[in-house]
Design a protein around this motif. Structure first.
Motif, PDB file in Angstrom:
ATOM      1  N   THR A  29       0.848  -1.207   0.000  1.00  0.00           N
ATOM      2  CA  THR A  29       0.000   0.000   0.000  1.00  0.00           C
ATOM      3  C   THR A  29       0.881   1.253   0.000  1.00  0.00           C
ATOM      4  N   GLY A  30       0.317   2.333  -0.515  1.00  0.00           N
ATOM      5  CA  GLY A  30       1.093   3.568  -0.621  1.00  0.00           C
ATOM      6  C   GLY A  30       2.283   3.365  -1.531  1.00  0.00           C
ATOM      7  N   ALA A  31       2.091   2.544  -2.562  1.00  0.00           N
ATOM      8  CA  ALA A  31       3.222   2.128  -3.410  1.00  0.00           C
ATOM      9  C   ALA A  31       3.338   2.948  -4.688  1.00  0.00           C
ATOM     10  N   GLY A  32       2.476   3.941  -4.847  1.00  0.00           N
ATOM     11  CA  GLY A  32       2.533   4.741  -6.074  1.00  0.00           C
ATOM     12  C   GLY A  32       3.769   5.614  -6.151  1.00  0.00           C
ATOM     13  N   ARG A  33       4.337   5.928  -4.996  1.00  0.00           N
ATOM     14  CA  ARG A  33       5.519   6.806  -4.981  1.00  0.00           C
ATOM     15  C   ARG A  33       6.284   6.567  -3.675  1.00  0.00           C
ATOM     16  N   GLY A  34       7.391   7.269  -3.507  1.00  0.00           N
ATOM     17  CA  GLY A  34       8.120   7.298  -2.237  1.00  0.00           C
ATOM     18  C   GLY A  34       8.672   5.936  -1.796  1.00  0.00           C
ATOM     19  N   ILE A  35       8.651   5.744  -0.482  1.00  0.00           N
ATOM     20  CA  ILE A  35       9.222   4.527   0.105  1.00  0.00           C
ATOM     21  C   ILE A  35       8.469   3.291  -0.379  1.00  0.00           C
ATOM     22  N   GLY A  36       7.158   3.400  -0.517  1.00  0.00           N
ATOM     23  CA  GLY A  36       6.351   2.255  -0.955  1.00  0.00           C
ATOM     24  C   GLY A  36       6.684   1.824  -2.368  1.00  0.00           C
ATOM     25  N   HIS A  74      -6.542   1.038  -7.112  1.00  0.00           N
ATOM     26  CA  HIS A  74      -6.920   2.299  -6.483  1.00  0.00           C
ATOM     27  C   HIS A  74      -7.658   1.985  -5.187  1.00  0.00           C
ATOM     28  N   ALA A  75      -7.091   2.383  -4.033  1.00  0.00           N
ATOM     29  CA  ALA A  75      -7.746   2.080  -2.756  1.00  0.00           C
ATOM     30  C   ALA A  75      -7.328   3.088  -1.692  1.00  0.00           C
ATOM     31  N   ASP A  76      -8.299   3.478  -0.879  1.00  0.00           N
ATOM     32  CA  ASP A  76      -8.044   4.300   0.310  1.00  0.00           C
ATOM     33  C   ASP A  76      -8.073   3.355   1.507  1.00  0.00           C
ATOM     34  N   ILE A  77      -6.934   3.186   2.171  1.00  0.00           N
ATOM     35  CA  ILE A  77      -6.862   2.204   3.262  1.00  0.00           C
ATOM     36  C   ILE A  77      -7.745   2.593   4.452  1.00  0.00           C
ATOM     37  N   ASN A 120       2.267   0.181   4.020  1.00  0.00           N
ATOM     38  CA  ASN A 120       3.192   1.305   4.028  1.00  0.00           C
ATOM     39  C   ASN A 120       2.495   2.660   3.938  1.00  0.00           C
ATOM     40  N   ALA A 121       1.262   2.692   3.421  1.00  0.00           N
ATOM     41  CA  ALA A 121       0.579   3.979   3.222  1.00  0.00           C
ATOM     42  C   ALA A 121       0.470   4.727   4.547  1.00  0.00           C
ATOM     43  N   GLY A 122       0.780   6.007   4.505  1.00  0.00           N
ATOM     44  CA  GLY A 122       0.675   6.818   5.712  1.00  0.00           C
ATOM     45  C   GLY A 122       0.714   8.282   5.343  1.00  0.00           C
ATOM     46  N   ILE A 123       0.203   9.116   6.239  1.00  0.00           N
ATOM     47  CA  ILE A 123       0.215  10.564   6.006  1.00  0.00           C
ATOM     48  C   ILE A 123       0.745  11.260   7.252  1.00  0.00           C
ATOM     49  N   GLY A 137       6.423   1.745  10.218  1.00  0.00           N
ATOM     50  CA  GLY A 137       6.336   2.599  11.402  1.00  0.00           C
ATOM     51  C   GLY A 137       7.039   3.912  11.131  1.00  0.00           C
ATOM     52  N   SER A 138       7.788   4.375  12.101  1.00  0.00           N
ATOM     53  CA  SER A 138       8.589   5.596  11.953  1.00  0.00           C
ATOM     54  C   SER A 138       9.437   5.742  13.208  1.00  0.00           C
ATOM     55  N   ILE A 139      10.563   6.438  13.071  1.00  0.00           N
ATOM     56  CA  ILE A 139      11.313   6.738  14.295  1.00  0.00           C
ATOM     57  C   ILE A 139      10.469   7.614  15.228  1.00  0.00           C
ATOM     58  N   PRO A 146       0.245  14.317  16.624  1.00  0.00           N
ATOM     59  CA  PRO A 146      -0.668  13.259  16.143  1.00  0.00           C
ATOM     60  C   PRO A 146       0.063  12.186  15.334  1.00  0.00           C
ATOM     61  N   TYR A 147       1.005  12.614  14.486  1.00  0.00           N
ATOM     62  CA  TYR A 147       1.762  11.653  13.672  1.00  0.00           C
ATOM     63  C   TYR A 147       2.542  10.699  14.573  1.00  0.00           C
ATOM     64  N   SER A 148       3.246  11.263  15.567  1.00  0.00           N
ATOM     65  CA  SER A 148       4.061  10.429  16.458  1.00  0.00           C
ATOM     66  C   SER A 148       3.207   9.415  17.196  1.00  0.00           C
ATOM     67  N   ALA A 186       7.135  14.287  -0.646  1.00  0.00           N
ATOM     68  CA  ALA A 186       6.206  14.785   0.370  1.00  0.00           C
ATOM     69  C   ALA A 186       6.914  15.262   1.643  1.00  0.00           C
ATOM     70  N   LEU A 187       8.244  15.078   1.737  1.00  0.00           N
ATOM     71  CA  LEU A 187       8.944  15.375   2.998  1.00  0.00           C
ATOM     72  C   LEU A 187       9.010  16.888   3.248  1.00  0.00           C
ATOM     73  N   PHE A 188       8.687  17.301   4.482  1.00  0.00           N
ATOM     74  CA  PHE A 188       8.752  18.725   4.836  1.00  0.00           C
ATOM     75  C   PHE A 188      10.227  19.146   4.967  1.00  0.00           C
TER      76      PHE A 188
HETATM   77  N1  LIG Z   1       9.845   9.878   4.333  1.00  0.00           N
HETATM   78  C1  LIG Z   1      10.170   9.794   5.616  1.00  0.00           C
HETATM   79  O1  LIG Z   1      11.074  10.492   6.103  1.00  0.00           O
HETATM   80  C2  LIG Z   1       9.454   8.820   6.517  1.00  0.00           C
HETATM   81  C3  LIG Z   1       9.994   8.592   7.784  1.00  0.00           C
HETATM   82  C4  LIG Z   1       9.352   7.700   8.624  1.00  0.00           C
HETATM   83  C5  LIG Z   1       8.222   7.022   8.200  1.00  0.00           C
HETATM   84  N2  LIG Z   1       7.711   7.279   6.967  1.00  0.00           N
HETATM   85  C6  LIG Z   1       6.515   6.540   6.568  1.00  0.00           C
HETATM   86  O2  LIG Z   1       6.761   5.882   5.351  1.00  0.00           O
HETATM   87  C7  LIG Z   1       5.525   5.643   4.683  1.00  0.00           C
HETATM   88  C8  LIG Z   1       5.644   6.099   3.245  1.00  0.00           C
HETATM   89  O3  LIG Z   1       5.761   7.504   3.228  1.00  0.00           O
HETATM   90  P1  LIG Z   1       6.664   8.299   2.183  1.00  0.00           P
HETATM   91  O4  LIG Z   1       7.670   9.031   2.967  1.00  0.00           O
HETATM   92  O5  LIG Z   1       7.088   7.427   1.073  1.00  0.00           O
HETATM   93  O6  LIG Z   1       5.620   9.411   1.700  1.00  0.00           O
HETATM   94  P2  LIG Z   1       4.801   9.545   0.330  1.00  0.00           P
HETATM   95  O7  LIG Z   1       3.762  10.564   0.607  1.00  0.00           O
HETATM   96  O8  LIG Z   1       5.757   9.745  -0.780  1.00  0.00           O
HETATM   97  O9  LIG Z   1       4.143   8.117   0.149  1.00  0.00           O
HETATM   98  C9  LIG Z   1       2.966   7.750   0.825  1.00  0.00           C
HETATM   99  C10 LIG Z   1       2.051   7.073  -0.186  1.00  0.00           C
HETATM  100  O10 LIG Z   1       0.875   6.644   0.506  1.00  0.00           O
HETATM  101  C11 LIG Z   1      -0.252   7.020  -0.253  1.00  0.00           C
HETATM  102  N3  LIG Z   1      -1.400   7.182   0.639  1.00  0.00           N
HETATM  103  C12 LIG Z   1      -1.642   8.183   1.524  1.00  0.00           C
HETATM  104  N4  LIG Z   1      -2.818   8.000   2.132  1.00  0.00           N
HETATM  105  C13 LIG Z   1      -3.332   6.844   1.633  1.00  0.00           C
HETATM  106  C14 LIG Z   1      -4.529   6.134   1.858  1.00  0.00           C
HETATM  107  N5  LIG Z   1      -5.441   6.593   2.740  1.00  0.00           N
HETATM  108  N6  LIG Z   1      -4.742   4.985   1.189  1.00  0.00           N
HETATM  109  C15 LIG Z   1      -3.835   4.533   0.298  1.00  0.00           C
HETATM  110  N7  LIG Z   1      -2.683   5.173   0.016  1.00  0.00           N
HETATM  111  C16 LIG Z   1      -2.439   6.318   0.682  1.00  0.00           C
HETATM  112  C17 LIG Z   1       0.145   8.324  -0.918  1.00  0.00           C
HETATM  113  O11 LIG Z   1      -0.673   8.636  -2.038  1.00  0.00           O
HETATM  114  C18 LIG Z   1       1.595   8.035  -1.280  1.00  0.00           C
HETATM  115  O12 LIG Z   1       1.718   7.435  -2.543  1.00  0.00           O
HETATM  116  C19 LIG Z   1       4.460   6.385   5.497  1.00  0.00           C
HETATM  117  O13 LIG Z   1       3.794   5.479   6.344  1.00  0.00           O
HETATM  118  C20 LIG Z   1       5.283   7.358   6.292  1.00  0.00           C
HETATM  119  O14 LIG Z   1       4.637   7.769   7.490  1.00  0.00           O
HETATM  120  C21 LIG Z   1       8.297   8.148   6.114  1.00  0.00           C
END
Ligand SMILES: NC(=O)c1ccc[n+]([C@@H]2O[C@H](COP(=O)([O-])OP(=O)(O)OC[C@H]3O[C@@H](n4cnc5c(N)ncnc54)[C@H](O)[C@@H]3O)[C@@H](O)[C@H]2O)c1
Length: 254
Positions: A18-25, A68-71, A97-100, A149-151, A163-165, A201-203
């Motif tokens: 999940t959350g595999a469209g971009r980033g870590i996923g 296409h799915a919202d977890i 992996n999906a997270g916000i 998870g996350s640190i 809230p995130y923590s 997406a990183l701040f």
């Molecule tokens: N990037 C970092 O520094 C970092 C550090 C610690 C943990 N994380 C965690 O890693 C995971 C991946 O985050 P990332 O950094 O790749 O960010 P990202 O925003 O690039 O990737 C997150 C992906 O999840 C998808 N997503 C968000 N809400 C969703 C939902 N409700 N249903 C399905 N998909 C959804 C987004 O569209 C996106 O593709 C997250 O759980 C995040 O909290 C990231």
């Protein structure tokens, strides 16, 4: 007998990320396909899911398709797991992996709606997935579930992200509780906690904070988490139950 390197291969395994469209996923889905697995690429962003799935399929020759799915929606999660099992015949590996993350601001300024969405996705969404995936894996008496998870689930980050923590600390405890309950079915539940990892997406403030005390001189990249994922997805981690692997450049040891 398979040698140690061959035991990392995941040929023929059926995976969902999940959350595999971009980033870590996206990095996780790519690594699974490179290791030989067929992969369902799920994301709330439909275009990203479909494009990423196509790119991974082209690069690896594996069966990879987008969902296409919202977890946060239990109905979406049921459909996501059902589509994966229907396409692949079974589910061996599930990566939740999906997270916000809410914008960085004082907890006192977080609205009720923001708080709810943070938990609806990170905690409730992860649980929706774990439950459905476990149901799909129970008949096989084996399976690998890996949560992200996350640190921030271990330590309190210096910039305000309450809230995130809290949501990520809950994901780590969900991992332990689900692991204890589902190991009787042969299902291993573990997690990976990334440190600061460069994704779109990183701040920027997070990177500045990281470099103030991080012992390493670079931030993480999605590729930095792939090896841990392949270890947790395969048989070499079969004795690992309810644990978290932290990959953070040493940030949390300081
Ligand atoms: N990037 C970092 O520094 C970092 C550090 C610690 C943990 N994380 C965690 O890693 C995971 C991946 O985050 P990332 O950094 O790749 O960010 P990202 O925003 O690039 O990737 C997150 C992906 O999840 C998808 N997503 C968000 N809400 C969703 C939902 N409700 N249903 C399905 N998909 C959804 C987004 O569209 C996106 O593709 C997250 O759980 C995040 O909290 C990231």
């Amino acid at each position: 007998m398979a040698g140690i390197i061959e035991k990392f291969r995941l040929d023929g395994k059926k995976a969902l990320v999940t959350g595999a469209g971009r980033g870590i996923g996206r990095g996780f889905a790519t690594a699974l396909a490179e290791a030989g697995a067929d992969v369902a690429v799920a994301d709330i962003l439909e275009e990203d899911a479909m494009r990423t799935a196509g790119e991974i399929a082209d690069a690896t020759g594996r069966r990879v398709f987008g969902i296409h799915a919202d977890i946060a929606q239990p109905g979406d999660v049921r459909r996501m797991v059902a589509e994966t099992v229907s396409a692949f015949g079974r589910l061996d590996i599930a990566v939740n992996n999906a997270g916000i993350s809410l914008p960085i601001k004082s907890a006192l300024d977080v609205t009720d709606g923001e708080w709810k969405r943070q938990f609806d996705v990170n905690l409730n969404g992860t649980w929706n997935c774990v439950r459905e995936e476990a149901r799909a894996m129970i008949p096989n008496r084996y399976g690998k579930i890996i949560n992200t998870g996350s640190i921030c689930g271990h330590i309190i980050w210096p910039t305000p992200q309450l809230p995130y923590s809290v949501s990520k600390a809950a994901v780590l405890h969900l991992t332990r509780a689900a692991a204890a309950e589902f190991i009787r079915y042969g299902i291993r539940v573990n997690s990976i906690s990334p440190g600061v990892t460069k994704v779109d997406a990183l701040f920027p403030e997070v990177i500045d904070t990281f470099f103030k005390t991080a012992p390493i001189d670079r931030y993480g990249l999605p590729e930095d988490h792939q090896g841990a994922l392949i270890f947790l997805a395969g048989p070499l981690s079969d004795f690992m139950v309810g644990q978290d692997l932290v990959l953070d450049g040493g940030y949390t040891i300081m």
